[in-house]
Design a protein around this motif. Sequence first.
Motif, PDB file in Angstrom:
ATOM      1  N   GLN A  95       0.943  -0.982  -0.198  1.00  0.00           N
ATOM      2  CA  GLN A  95       0.300  -0.589  -0.152  1.00  0.00           C
ATOM      3  C   GLN A  95       0.664   0.748   0.020  1.00  0.00           C
ATOM      4  O   GLN A  95       0.581   2.203  -0.487  1.00  0.00           O
ATOM      5  CB  GLN A  95      -0.530  -0.485   1.117  1.00  0.00           C
ATOM      6  CG  GLN A  95      -2.022  -0.881   0.920  1.00  0.00           C
ATOM      7  CD  GLN A  95      -2.949  -1.106   2.191  1.00  0.00           C
ATOM      8  OE1 GLN A  95      -2.912  -0.409   3.271  1.00  0.00           O
ATOM      9  NE2 GLN A  95      -3.977  -1.871   1.754  1.00  0.00           N
ATOM     10  N   ALA A  96       1.937   1.683   0.792  1.00  0.00           N
ATOM     11  CA  ALA A  96       2.814   2.399   1.275  1.00  0.00           C
ATOM     12  C   ALA A  96       3.615   3.029  -0.683  1.00  0.00           C
ATOM     13  O   ALA A  96       3.376   4.050  -0.857  1.00  0.00           O
ATOM     14  CB  ALA A  96       4.051   2.233   1.600  1.00  0.00           C
ATOM     15  N   ARG A  97       4.205   1.307  -1.339  1.00  0.00           N
ATOM     16  CA  ARG A  97       4.277   1.377  -2.776  1.00  0.00           C
ATOM     17  C   ARG A  97       3.129   2.220  -3.635  1.00  0.00           C
ATOM     18  O   ARG A  97       3.947   3.180  -4.135  1.00  0.00           O
ATOM     19  CB  ARG A  97       4.792   0.026  -2.905  1.00  0.00           C
ATOM     20  CG  ARG A  97       6.597   0.054  -2.575  1.00  0.00           C
ATOM     21  CD  ARG A  97       7.537   0.210  -1.802  1.00  0.00           C
ATOM     22  NE  ARG A  97       7.101   1.758  -1.374  1.00  0.00           N
ATOM     23  CZ  ARG A  97       7.154   2.057  -0.612  1.00  0.00           C
ATOM     24  NH1 ARG A  97       7.582   0.959   0.046  1.00  0.00           N
ATOM     25  NH2 ARG A  97       6.935   3.278   0.761  1.00  0.00           N
ATOM     26  N   LEU A  98       1.992   1.861  -3.290  1.00  0.00           N
ATOM     27  CA  LEU A  98       0.794   2.305  -4.249  1.00  0.00           C
ATOM     28  C   LEU A  98       0.836   3.557  -4.149  1.00  0.00           C
ATOM     29  O   LEU A  98       1.764   3.870  -4.957  1.00  0.00           O
ATOM     30  CB  LEU A  98      -0.306   1.424  -3.669  1.00  0.00           C
ATOM     31  CG  LEU A  98      -1.755   1.711  -5.309  1.00  0.00           C
ATOM     32  CD1 LEU A  98      -1.351   1.188  -6.057  1.00  0.00           C
ATOM     33  CD2 LEU A  98      -2.838   1.106  -4.231  1.00  0.00           C
ATOM     34  N   CYS A  99       0.875   4.104  -2.746  1.00  0.00           N
ATOM     35  CA  CYS A  99       0.529   5.947  -2.473  1.00  0.00           C
ATOM     36  C   CYS A  99       1.853   7.078  -3.779  1.00  0.00           C
ATOM     37  O   CYS A  99       1.672   7.440  -4.187  1.00  0.00           O
ATOM     38  CB  CYS A  99       1.210   5.385  -1.239  1.00  0.00           C
ATOM     39  SG  CYS A  99      -0.841   5.230  -0.626  1.00  0.00           S
ATOM     40  N   ASP A 100       3.163   5.393  -3.708  1.00  0.00           N
ATOM     41  CA  ASP A 100       4.676   6.753  -4.166  1.00  0.00           C
ATOM     42  C   ASP A 100       3.953   6.121  -5.411  1.00  0.00           C
ATOM     43  O   ASP A 100       4.692   7.448  -6.206  1.00  0.00           O
ATOM     44  CB  ASP A 100       6.007   5.451  -3.422  1.00  0.00           C
ATOM     45  CG  ASP A 100       5.451   5.658  -2.619  1.00  0.00           C
ATOM     46  OD1 ASP A 100       5.288   6.607  -1.286  1.00  0.00           O
ATOM     47  OD2 ASP A 100       6.569   4.839  -2.160  1.00  0.00           O
ATOM     48  N   THR A 101       3.745   5.279  -6.275  1.00  0.00           N
ATOM     49  CA  THR A 101       3.735   4.901  -7.472  1.00  0.00           C
ATOM     50  C   THR A 101       2.342   6.244  -8.340  1.00  0.00           C
ATOM     51  O   THR A 101       2.687   6.264  -8.951  1.00  0.00           O
ATOM     52  CB  THR A 101       3.188   3.429  -8.045  1.00  0.00           C
ATOM     53  OG1 THR A 101       4.209   2.281  -7.608  1.00  0.00           O
ATOM     54  CG2 THR A 101       3.547   3.245  -8.665  1.00  0.00           C
ATOM     55  N   LEU A 102       1.431   6.183  -7.275  1.00  0.00           N
ATOM     56  CA  LEU A 102       0.387   7.019  -7.453  1.00  0.00           C
ATOM     57  C   LEU A 102       0.559   8.630  -7.849  1.00  0.00           C
ATOM     58  O   LEU A 102       0.990   9.447  -8.655  1.00  0.00           O
ATOM     59  CB  LEU A 102      -1.029   6.644  -7.144  1.00  0.00           C
ATOM     60  CG  LEU A 102      -1.684   5.242  -6.973  1.00  0.00           C
ATOM     61  CD1 LEU A 102      -2.681   5.495  -6.180  1.00  0.00           C
ATOM     62  CD2 LEU A 102      -1.779   5.419  -8.517  1.00  0.00           C
ATOM     63  N   ASP A 103       1.701   8.558  -6.904  1.00  0.00           N
ATOM     64  CA  ASP A 103       1.981  10.131  -6.400  1.00  0.00           C
ATOM     65  C   ASP A 103       3.284  10.116  -7.491  1.00  0.00           C
ATOM     66  O   ASP A 103       3.292  10.970  -8.380  1.00  0.00           O
ATOM     67  CB  ASP A 103       3.013  10.595  -5.572  1.00  0.00           C
ATOM     68  CG  ASP A 103       3.904  11.472  -5.101  1.00  0.00           C
ATOM     69  OD1 ASP A 103       2.859  12.327  -5.182  1.00  0.00           O
ATOM     70  OD2 ASP A 103       4.960  11.914  -4.756  1.00  0.00           O
ATOM     71  N   LEU A 104       4.252   9.344  -8.102  1.00  0.00           N
ATOM     72  CA  LEU A 104       5.625   9.309  -8.810  1.00  0.00           C
ATOM     73  C   LEU A 104       3.966  10.127 -10.211  1.00  0.00           C
ATOM     74  O   LEU A 104       4.505  10.517 -11.438  1.00  0.00           O
ATOM     75  CB  LEU A 104       5.671   8.575  -9.386  1.00  0.00           C
ATOM     76  CG  LEU A 104       6.578   8.129 -10.442  1.00  0.00           C
ATOM     77  CD1 LEU A 104       8.055   9.322  -9.583  1.00  0.00           C
ATOM     78  CD2 LEU A 104       7.697   6.799 -10.198  1.00  0.00           C
ATOM     79  N   GLU A 105       3.763   8.816 -10.515  1.00  0.00           N
ATOM     80  CA  GLU A 105       2.314   9.386 -12.000  1.00  0.00           C
ATOM     81  C   GLU A 105       1.406  10.824 -11.988  1.00  0.00           C
ATOM     82  O   GLU A 105       1.854  11.201 -13.042  1.00  0.00           O
ATOM     83  CB  GLU A 105       0.835   8.239 -11.356  1.00  0.00           C
ATOM     84  CG  GLU A 105      -0.037   7.998 -12.869  1.00  0.00           C
ATOM     85  CD  GLU A 105      -0.629   7.875 -13.297  1.00  0.00           C
ATOM     86  OE1 GLU A 105      -2.117   7.295 -14.468  1.00  0.00           O
ATOM     87  OE2 GLU A 105      -1.311   6.515 -12.196  1.00  0.00           O
ATOM     88  N   LEU A 106       1.212  11.073 -11.266  1.00  0.00           N
ATOM     89  CA  LEU A 106       0.399  12.554 -10.960  1.00  0.00           C
ATOM     90  C   LEU A 106       1.519  13.460 -11.343  1.00  0.00           C
ATOM     91  O   LEU A 106       1.407  14.449 -11.775  1.00  0.00           O
ATOM     92  CB  LEU A 106       0.135  12.926  -9.682  1.00  0.00           C
ATOM     93  CG  LEU A 106      -1.533  11.573  -9.305  1.00  0.00           C
ATOM     94  CD1 LEU A 106      -1.750  12.036  -7.948  1.00  0.00           C
ATOM     95  CD2 LEU A 106      -2.236  11.871 -10.448  1.00  0.00           C
ATOM     96  N   GLN A 107       2.593  13.397 -10.394  1.00  0.00           N
ATOM     97  CA  GLN A 107       4.194  13.631 -11.111  1.00  0.00           C
ATOM     98  C   GLN A 107       4.563  13.826 -12.168  1.00  0.00           C
ATOM     99  O   GLN A 107       4.324  15.010 -12.879  1.00  0.00           O
ATOM    100  CB  GLN A 107       5.516  13.789  -9.904  1.00  0.00           C
ATOM    101  CG  GLN A 107       5.504  13.301  -8.455  1.00  0.00           C
ATOM    102  CD  GLN A 107       6.267  13.545  -7.955  1.00  0.00           C
ATOM    103  OE1 GLN A 107       7.511  13.988  -8.006  1.00  0.00           O
ATOM    104  NE2 GLN A 107       6.051  13.251  -6.562  1.00  0.00           N
TER     105      GLN A 107
END
Length: 73
Positions: free
Chosen positions: A19-31
Amino acid sequence: MSLRSLSDRSRRRSAAILQARLCDTLDLELQFRQVQWSFSGSDIRTLCPLFRAMAVEAGYIADLIAGGIRRLM
């Protein structure tokens, strides 16, 4: 080793990490999308497709991570 052979505690811990990696990945996508939308300059024709492709790939990775979390729960 199957997911069923993992203890409940191990599955919960693994899901929390994912879940923590999912949040990081979604944040990266938005960036990547933000950079794509706000980029300007002489290299826009070269870099915008790159940023778009990176955002799409990050979305695919997020889907894979979310699937892993679903299988663990």
